[in-house]
Write an enzyme that holds these catalytic residues in place. Sequence first.
Site, short mmCIF file in Angstrom:
data_model
loop_
_atom_site.label_atom_id
_atom_site.label_comp_id
_atom_site.label_asym_id
_atom_site.label_seq_id
_atom_site.Cartn_x
_atom_site.Cartn_y
_atom_site.Cartn_z
N ASN A 16 0.97 -1.54 -0.05
CA ASN A 16 0.09 0.20 0.14
C ASN A 16 0.86 1.48 0.10
OD1 ASN A 16 -2.37 2.00 0.74
ND2 ASN A 16 -3.15 0.07 0.98
N HIS A 46 22.59 2.09 13.27
CA HIS A 46 23.69 2.95 13.08
C HIS A 46 24.38 2.75 14.69
CE1 HIS A 46 23.14 5.77 9.90
NE2 HIS A 46 21.88 5.61 10.57
N GLY A 73 -0.64 -1.25 8.97
CA GLY A 73 -0.03 -0.13 8.62
C GLY A 73 0.66 0.14 9.64
N LYS A 97 12.65 -8.81 16.94
CA LYS A 97 13.74 -10.01 16.38
C LYS A 97 12.20 -11.05 15.78
CE LYS A 97 10.42 -11.73 21.11
NZ LYS A 97 10.47 -11.89 22.25
#
Length: 137
Positions: A16, A46, A73, A97
């Site tokens: 979507n 990071h 969504g 996980k």
Amino acid sequence: MDYGSNVHIGANFYANYDSIFLDIAPITIGDNVMLGPRVSLYTAGHPLVASVRNEFLEYGHPITVGNNVWIGGNAVICPGVTIGDNTVIGAGAIVTKDMPANSLIVGNPAHVLRSLTAADEQYWQAEKQRYLAARNQ
């Protein structure tokens, strides 16, 4: 998509609006996968330590989505996650996980709410028949 070259999509895929694929590492999506609006798949990360992060270092861990998966969504799939076949990820879930096959996954952090069973198959087949019968009246 960041690169696009690291995204591998199976047959019968649907996404979507506003999906985000950060594909510094491979994203592999199986057959018959549906993504709701604003689903995000992030392979990038990071360093936690600012002194190293400030050197603009980035890493990536692959994401694998099995066959017959529906991701609701605004769900986020984090680096290194594998989602098993026939699994539903609820809207807004933050998946940090690996998640097993045949499961309903919800929450932040995401967890298994319950297994999807033969009873679910029977229920939804009956619902389909009721819908089709009502539509044909």
